[in-house]
Design a protein around this motif. Structure first.
Motif, short mmCIF file in Angstrom:
data_model
loop_
_atom_site.label_atom_id
_atom_site.label_comp_id
_atom_site.label_asym_id
_atom_site.label_seq_id
_atom_site.Cartn_x
_atom_site.Cartn_y
_atom_site.Cartn_z
N PRO A 160 0.83 -1.21 0.00
CA PRO A 160 0.00 0.00 0.00
C PRO A 160 0.86 1.26 0.00
N LEU A 161 0.45 2.24 -0.79
CA LEU A 161 1.11 3.54 -0.86
C LEU A 161 0.09 4.63 -0.54
N PRO A 162 0.54 5.83 -0.22
CA PRO A 162 -0.41 6.92 0.04
C PRO A 162 -1.38 7.15 -1.13
N THR A 163 -0.88 6.94 -2.34
CA THR A 163 -1.75 7.06 -3.52
C THR A 163 -1.64 5.79 -4.33
N GLY A 164 -2.48 4.82 -4.06
CA GLY A 164 -2.47 3.56 -4.80
C GLY A 164 -1.69 2.48 -4.09
N ALA A 165 -1.13 1.58 -4.91
CA ALA A 165 -0.40 0.44 -4.37
C ALA A 165 0.54 -0.11 -5.42
N LEU A 166 1.58 -0.79 -4.96
CA LEU A 166 2.45 -1.55 -5.84
C LEU A 166 2.02 -3.00 -5.73
N ARG A 167 2.06 -3.72 -6.83
CA ARG A 167 1.67 -5.13 -6.85
C ARG A 167 2.86 -5.98 -7.25
N ALA A 168 2.90 -7.19 -6.74
CA ALA A 168 3.99 -8.12 -7.06
C ALA A 168 3.47 -9.54 -7.06
N LEU A 169 4.15 -10.38 -7.83
CA LEU A 169 3.96 -11.82 -7.79
C LEU A 169 5.32 -12.41 -7.42
N ALA A 170 5.32 -13.39 -6.56
CA ALA A 170 6.57 -14.05 -6.15
C ALA A 170 6.39 -15.56 -6.30
N ALA A 171 7.34 -16.19 -7.00
CA ALA A 171 7.25 -17.63 -7.23
C ALA A 171 8.41 -18.39 -6.61
N SER A 172 9.19 -17.72 -5.77
CA SER A 172 10.28 -18.40 -5.06
C SER A 172 10.38 -17.82 -3.65
N ASP A 173 10.98 -18.58 -2.76
CA ASP A 173 11.17 -18.09 -1.40
C ASP A 173 12.02 -16.83 -1.38
N GLU A 174 13.02 -16.76 -2.27
CA GLU A 174 13.89 -15.58 -2.33
C GLU A 174 13.08 -14.33 -2.70
N GLU A 175 12.23 -14.45 -3.72
CA GLU A 175 11.40 -13.31 -4.13
C GLU A 175 10.40 -12.94 -3.06
N LEU A 176 9.79 -13.94 -2.45
CA LEU A 176 8.83 -13.69 -1.38
C LEU A 176 9.50 -12.93 -0.24
N ASN A 177 10.64 -13.40 0.22
CA ASN A 177 11.34 -12.76 1.34
C ASN A 177 11.82 -11.36 0.98
N ALA A 178 12.33 -11.18 -0.24
CA ALA A 178 12.78 -9.85 -0.67
C ALA A 178 11.62 -8.87 -0.71
N ASN A 179 10.46 -9.32 -1.20
CA ASN A 179 9.28 -8.45 -1.26
C ASN A 179 8.77 -8.12 0.15
N LEU A 180 8.77 -9.11 1.04
CA LEU A 180 8.35 -8.85 2.42
C LEU A 180 9.28 -7.83 3.08
N LYS A 181 10.57 -7.96 2.84
CA LYS A 181 11.55 -7.04 3.39
C LYS A 181 11.34 -5.63 2.83
N ALA A 182 10.85 -5.53 1.59
CA ALA A 182 10.63 -4.23 0.94
C ALA A 182 9.27 -3.62 1.32
N GLY A 183 8.53 -4.27 2.22
CA GLY A 183 7.28 -3.70 2.69
C GLY A 183 6.01 -4.25 2.07
N PHE A 184 6.14 -5.27 1.22
CA PHE A 184 4.96 -5.90 0.64
C PHE A 184 4.32 -6.84 1.66
N VAL A 185 3.04 -7.07 1.53
CA VAL A 185 2.34 -8.08 2.32
C VAL A 185 1.72 -9.07 1.34
#
Length: 160
Positions: free
Chosen positions: A87-112
């Motif tokens: 979530p952002l103040p105006t809208g949101a960023l979206r992501a798809l993660a298909a590996s544990d590395e991508e999932l963890n990197a996205n979580l670290k970057a503030g994604f849920v």
């Protein structure tokens, strides 16, 4: 993640996929129908496995850019696909993660995570369609059709 692949249920569906017409998949009970929907105005894409959500998005002006099948269980060469949002103040960023590395990197970057959608092939193969990731200004789009990919490139999106 540069691309993932979804199994297409039949060659007949591939013809309609290229014409950007979504049809219900002829999938087994262990498969999960998925729709890749694009909002060309924001722009953003969502991979939905919920027919009601997909229908509501299309009714709101989104378009189905591709359809395919995810698996309910993993096997060699597949990855669990997670849908994520930041979530952002105006809208949101979206992501798809298909590996544990991508999932963890996205979580670290503030994604849920919005949830695990199913398993996808991590390599190209017969009966599979590539879902390609494009990037622009820190945002991502996932696209299947060549027409949508050309639209993205014309609007400054870069294929990874």
């Amino acid at each position: 993640m540069k691309s993932i692949t979804l199994r297409l249920p039949s060659p007949f569906l591939l013809k309609f996929l290229l014409l950007l017409v979504a049809l219900p998949a002829l999938a087994s009970a262990s498969d999960i129908q998925g729709w890749l929907v694009l909002n060309p105005f924001t722009p953003e894409t969502i991979l939905s496995t919920d027919m009601l959500e997909q229908s509501r998005l299309v009714h709101a002006g989104w378009k189905v850019t591709g359809t395919g099948v995810l698996h309910s269980s993993g096997e060699a060469g597949t990855g669990q696909l997670y849908r994520m949002v930041k979530p952002l103040p105006t809208g949101a960023l979206r992501a798809l993660a298909a590996s544990d590395e991508e999932l963890n990197a996205n979580l670290k970057a503030g994604f849920v995570t919005e949830g695990a959608l199913g398993y996808v092939s991590l390599k190209a193969g017969p009966g599979l369609v590539a879902v390609n990731r494009f990037t622009k200004d820190g945002r991502y789009l996932w696209l299947i059709s060549s027409a949508d990919q050309a639209w993205a490139e014309k609007n400054g999106w870069k294929r990874e």
